[in-house]
Design a protein around this motif. Structure first.
Motif, PDB file in Angstrom:
ATOM      1  N   PHE A 210       0.842  -1.182   0.000  1.00 16.31           N
ATOM      2  CA  PHE A 210       0.000   0.000   0.000  1.00 16.31           C
ATOM      3  C   PHE A 210       0.882   1.239   0.000  1.00 16.31           C
ATOM      4  CE2 PHE A 210      -3.400  -2.635   2.214  1.00 16.31           C
ATOM      5  CZ  PHE A 210      -4.189  -2.698   1.074  1.00 16.31           C
ATOM      6  N   SER A 211       0.398   2.307  -0.590  1.00 16.03           N
ATOM      7  CA  SER A 211       1.190   3.532  -0.712  1.00 16.03           C
ATOM      8  C   SER A 211       1.033   4.423   0.516  1.00 16.03           C
ATOM      9  CB  SER A 211       0.768   4.288  -1.974  1.00 16.03           C
ATOM     10  OG  SER A 211      -0.628   4.551  -1.960  1.00 16.03           O
ATOM     11  N   ASP A 212       1.052   3.817   1.701  1.00 21.56           N
ATOM     12  CA  ASP A 212       0.976   4.590   2.935  1.00 21.56           C
ATOM     13  C   ASP A 212       2.376   5.045   3.346  1.00 21.56           C
ATOM     14  OD1 ASP A 212      -1.688   4.044   2.878  1.00 21.56           O
ATOM     15  OD2 ASP A 212      -1.594   2.435   4.349  1.00 21.56           O
ATOM     16  N   ASP A 213       2.418   5.878   4.376  1.00 22.08           N
ATOM     17  CA  ASP A 213       3.708   6.368   4.848  1.00 22.08           C
ATOM     18  C   ASP A 213       4.482   5.265   5.561  1.00 22.08           C
ATOM     19  OD1 ASP A 213       3.074   8.863   3.890  1.00 22.08           O
ATOM     20  OD2 ASP A 213       2.226   9.542   5.798  1.00 22.08           O
ATOM     21  N   ASN A 214       5.793   5.289   5.403  1.00 24.68           N
ATOM     22  CA  ASN A 214       6.708   4.415   6.135  1.00 24.68           C
ATOM     23  C   ASN A 214       6.405   2.934   5.942  1.00 24.68           C
ATOM     24  OD1 ASN A 214       7.985   6.721   7.348  1.00 24.68           O
ATOM     25  ND2 ASN A 214       6.265   6.826   8.796  1.00 24.68           N
ATOM     26  N   VAL A 215       5.986   2.560   4.749  1.00 23.84           N
ATOM     27  CA  VAL A 215       5.709   1.146   4.497  1.00 23.84           C
ATOM     28  C   VAL A 215       7.007   0.397   4.224  1.00 23.84           C
ATOM     29  CG1 VAL A 215       3.408   1.562   3.585  1.00 23.84           C
ATOM     30  CG2 VAL A 215       5.362   1.571   2.027  1.00 23.84           C
ATOM     31  N   LYS A 216       7.010  -0.885   4.601  1.00 26.18           N
ATOM     32  CA  LYS A 216       8.147  -1.751   4.330  1.00 26.18           C
ATOM     33  C   LYS A 216       7.801  -2.681   3.171  1.00 26.18           C
ATOM     34  CE  LYS A 216       9.656  -1.838   9.167  1.00 26.18           C
ATOM     35  NZ  LYS A 216       9.932  -2.726  10.344  1.00 26.18           N
ATOM     36  N   PRO A 217       8.796  -3.076   2.392  1.00 28.92           N
ATOM     37  CA  PRO A 217       8.519  -4.032   1.305  1.00 28.92           C
ATOM     38  C   PRO A 217       7.912  -5.316   1.858  1.00 28.92           C
ATOM     39  CG  PRO A 217      10.727  -3.108   1.110  1.00 28.92           C
ATOM     40  CD  PRO A 217      10.206  -2.670   2.450  1.00 28.92           C
ATOM     41  N   LEU A 218       6.959  -5.873   1.130  1.00 31.31           N
ATOM     42  CA  LEU A 218       6.359  -7.122   1.555  1.00 31.31           C
ATOM     43  C   LEU A 218       7.333  -8.273   1.348  1.00 31.31           C
ATOM     44  CD1 LEU A 218       2.733  -6.853   0.122  1.00 31.31           C
ATOM     45  CD2 LEU A 218       3.608  -6.128   2.333  1.00 31.31           C
ATOM     46  N   PRO A 219       7.310  -9.266   2.226  1.00 32.45           N
ATOM     47  CA  PRO A 219       8.223 -10.403   2.059  1.00 32.45           C
ATOM     48  C   PRO A 219       7.900 -11.178   0.783  1.00 32.45           C
ATOM     49  CG  PRO A 219       6.622 -10.830   3.795  1.00 32.45           C
ATOM     50  CD  PRO A 219       6.474  -9.391   3.429  1.00 32.45           C
ATOM     51  N   GLU A 220       8.923 -11.513   0.024  1.00 31.36           N
ATOM     52  CA  GLU A 220       8.737 -12.259  -1.219  1.00 31.36           C
ATOM     53  C   GLU A 220       8.794 -13.769  -0.997  1.00 31.36           C
ATOM     54  OE1 GLU A 220       7.989 -11.101  -4.177  1.00 31.36           O
ATOM     55  OE2 GLU A 220       8.038  -8.983  -3.616  1.00 31.36           O
ATOM     56  N   THR A 221       9.393 -14.212   0.106  1.00 27.70           N
ATOM     57  CA  THR A 221       9.476 -15.631   0.414  1.00 27.70           C
ATOM     58  C   THR A 221       8.802 -15.905   1.762  1.00 27.70           C
ATOM     59  OG1 THR A 221      11.631 -15.386   1.501  1.00 27.70           O
ATOM     60  CG2 THR A 221      11.627 -15.866  -0.870  1.00 27.70           C
ATOM     61  N   GLY A 222       8.545 -17.169   2.012  1.00 20.78           N
ATOM     62  CA  GLY A 222       7.842 -17.551   3.236  1.00 20.78           C
ATOM     63  C   GLY A 222       6.338 -17.478   3.104  1.00 20.78           C
ATOM     64  N   ASN A 223       5.842 -17.130   1.916  1.00 17.67           N
ATOM     65  CA  ASN A 223       4.402 -16.943   1.717  1.00 17.67           C
ATOM     66  C   ASN A 223       3.721 -18.254   1.334  1.00 17.67           C
ATOM     67  OD1 ASN A 223       4.545 -14.110   2.150  1.00 17.67           O
ATOM     68  ND2 ASN A 223       5.342 -13.858   0.063  1.00 17.67           N
ATOM     69  N   GLN A 224       2.502 -18.452   1.854  1.00 20.46           N
ATOM     70  CA  GLN A 224       1.796 -19.712   1.634  1.00 20.46           C
ATOM     71  C   GLN A 224       0.309 -19.567   1.951  1.00 20.46           C
ATOM     72  OE1 GLN A 224       3.628 -22.421   4.401  1.00 20.46           O
ATOM     73  NE2 GLN A 224       3.128 -21.163   6.171  1.00 20.46           N
TER      74      GLN A 224
ATOM     75  N   ASP B 271       7.293 -14.494   9.349  1.00 16.32           N
ATOM     76  CA  ASP B 271       6.928 -13.438  10.303  1.00 16.32           C
ATOM     77  C   ASP B 271       5.623 -13.718  11.041  1.00 16.32           C
ATOM     78  OD1 ASP B 271       4.889 -12.813   8.520  1.00 16.32           O
ATOM     79  OD2 ASP B 271       5.805 -10.960   7.794  1.00 16.32           O
ATOM     80  N   GLY B 272       4.934 -14.822  10.695  1.00 16.79           N
ATOM     81  CA  GLY B 272       3.718 -15.188  11.408  1.00 16.79           C
ATOM     82  C   GLY B 272       2.552 -14.252  11.187  1.00 16.79           C
ATOM     83  N   GLN B 273       2.540 -13.555  10.045  1.00 19.08           N
ATOM     84  CA  GLN B 273       1.476 -12.584   9.773  1.00 19.08           C
ATOM     85  C   GLN B 273       0.534 -13.089   8.687  1.00 19.08           C
ATOM     86  OE1 GLN B 273       0.886  -9.602  11.140  1.00 19.08           O
ATOM     87  NE2 GLN B 273       2.772  -8.934  12.120  1.00 19.08           N
ATOM     88  N   VAL B 274      -0.711 -12.652   8.774  1.00 15.81           N
ATOM     89  CA  VAL B 274      -1.694 -12.836   7.715  1.00 15.81           C
ATOM     90  C   VAL B 274      -1.720 -11.574   6.865  1.00 15.81           C
ATOM     91  CG1 VAL B 274      -4.163 -13.047   7.205  1.00 15.81           C
ATOM     92  CG2 VAL B 274      -3.118 -14.459   8.990  1.00 15.81           C
ATOM     93  N   TYR B 275      -1.731 -11.755   5.551  1.00 14.45           N
ATOM     94  CA  TYR B 275      -1.705 -10.625   4.614  1.00 14.45           C
ATOM     95  C   TYR B 275      -2.964 -10.617   3.753  1.00 14.45           C
ATOM     96  CZ  TYR B 275       3.245  -9.799   5.583  1.00 14.45           C
ATOM     97  OH  TYR B 275       4.438  -9.497   6.190  1.00 14.45           O
ATOM     98  N   LEU B 276      -3.378  -9.407   3.369  1.00 17.59           N
ATOM     99  CA  LEU B 276      -4.422  -9.227   2.379  1.00 17.59           C
ATOM    100  C   LEU B 276      -3.802  -8.654   1.116  1.00 17.59           C
ATOM    101  CD1 LEU B 276      -7.512  -7.789   4.293  1.00 17.59           C
ATOM    102  CD2 LEU B 276      -7.377  -9.954   3.061  1.00 17.59           C
TER     103      LEU B 276
END
Length: 369
Positions: free
Chosen positions: A228-242, A260-265
């Motif tokens: 998302f184009s919000d302030d202070n965003v970090k790149p999303l992880p490219e690996t570890g996704n499932q 990282d144990g996170q759920v992403y949308l």
């Protein structure tokens, strides 16, 4: 309109295609690398690539019951269910018919064999079926076959199509259908029709998300994961996704990151942007934009819901869980959640309530429609 607002808006719009009656089950093991031995035993062990927590061997949904997650699941009794049935067919309970309340519910269960429980019976797909998923209209199934390749088929297992072959040494898992049909006005804009299959590729431990058109001989490509184009965003992880699960009219998706144990949308409205929304694993996204996912609480895996998309409130809907509840999935109307327990499949209202056991078959649940 902000990026987050687009996510909420796109997730909240109802899916354009009505789904037909029936249902399908994602694979209990979700491990395309498992061989024929898993099918013959009628059981499978969750793999690291799936993000499936392993339930205690003696756990059961109540203190008085006990069952093993690796015990051979029982399928509904039928005239052909007997001691002479094929070795890779889930066997009926010897003393009584196995519990199977899937008829008319749209719920289906697969367990890594060639047989899928659906509509109160067992359907023979004629091949090992892993991670079974359905198109939004309920007319086509997608799964990982015994060779680790991506196939589609009709609901009875006929008319199989080999969509793509997994490269040597790469394990594919958990496909999900992403479909979008634009209206007349939308077809004139940047919104293009979609009929894709999204899945996880495990390349020697590196988990990445891929997509491929749902047609024979298509070439998979890595999914773009913009922030998302919000302030202070970090790149999303490219690996570890499932554990991708698409939902909503525009084909947005939820997934988890093992590292990282996170759920992403992931927003599919225009720019394929996304962000982490909560701690958890194994998410499912309803067509109304709600989330259900797994989170460990007090030594057991509980089910949590998050309503309203990115900024919505979340709730533990299984606060009294004494065993692991995993692999949740929404019904098409978003009112019911089916999930796996150590001794079978249960359902409960999405708003919370008392879990009801609907099948003795231990596998991965999914709704076809």
């Amino acid at each position: 309109m902000s990026a987050r607002a687009r996510l909420r808006r796109s997730a909240a719009v109802a899916f354009v295609s009505a789904v037909t009656a029936g249902s399908a089950l994602l694979l209990t093991a979700c491990d395309p690398s498992a061989d024929a031995n898993a099918a013959k035993s009628g059981s499978a062990t969750p793999s690291a690539a799936t993000g499936s927590p392993s339930a205690p061997a003696s756990a059961a949904p109540s203190a008085s019951a006990s069952a093993s997650t690796t015990a051979s699941p029982s399928a509904p009794a039928s005239p052909s269910s007997s001691a002479s049935a094929p070795a890779d067919r889930p066997s009926a309970t010897p003393t009584k018919a196995a519990l199977n309340l899937t008829k008319g519910t749209g719920l289906t269960i697969s367990n890594g064999t060639r047989y899928v429980v659906m509509d109160g019976k067992v359907v023979d797909f004629g091949t090992v079926v892993r991670d079974l998923a359905w198109s939004p209209d309920g007319k086509h199934a997608a799964f990982i076959d015994g060779n680790g390749n991506l196939e589609t088929a009709d609901p009875d297992g006929s008319h199989k199509v080999l969509v793509a072959k997994a490269p040597s040494g790469v394990t594919w898992s958990h496909p999900t259908w992403q479909v979008f049909t634009p209206t007349a006005n939308e077809s004139l804009s940047d919104l293009k029709a979609k009929n894709n299959l999204l899945f996880t590729a495990d390349d020697h431990g590196a988990l990445r998300l891929f997509g491929v058109p749902a047609q024979a001989g298509a070439t998979p490509a890595p999914l773009r994961l913009g922030t998302f184009s919000d302030d202070n965003v970090k790149p999303l992880p490219e690996t570890g996704n499932q554990w991708l699960n698409a939902g909503g009219r525009f084909g947005s998706a939820a997934y988890a990151n093992k590292d990282d144990g996170q759920v992403y949308l992931r927003d599919e409205y225009l720019r394929q942007q996304g962000a982490a929304v909560s701690k958890g694993s194994q998410p499912d996204l309803s067509d109304e934009g709600d989330l259900v996912f797994v989170r460990s609480v007090g030594g057991h895996d509980h089910l949590f819901t998050k309503t309203g998309g990115y900024n919505g409130p979340e709730r533990d809907i299984t606060p009294k869980a004494t065993v692991d509840y995993t692999e949740p999935t929404f019904s098409p109307d978003g009112a019911t959640i089916a999930f796996r327990a150590p001794d079978g499949i249960y359902t409960m209202p999405a708003k919370g309530g008392t879990p009801k056991k609907v099948s003795d078959t231990v596998g991965l649940p999914a709704f076809r429609g």
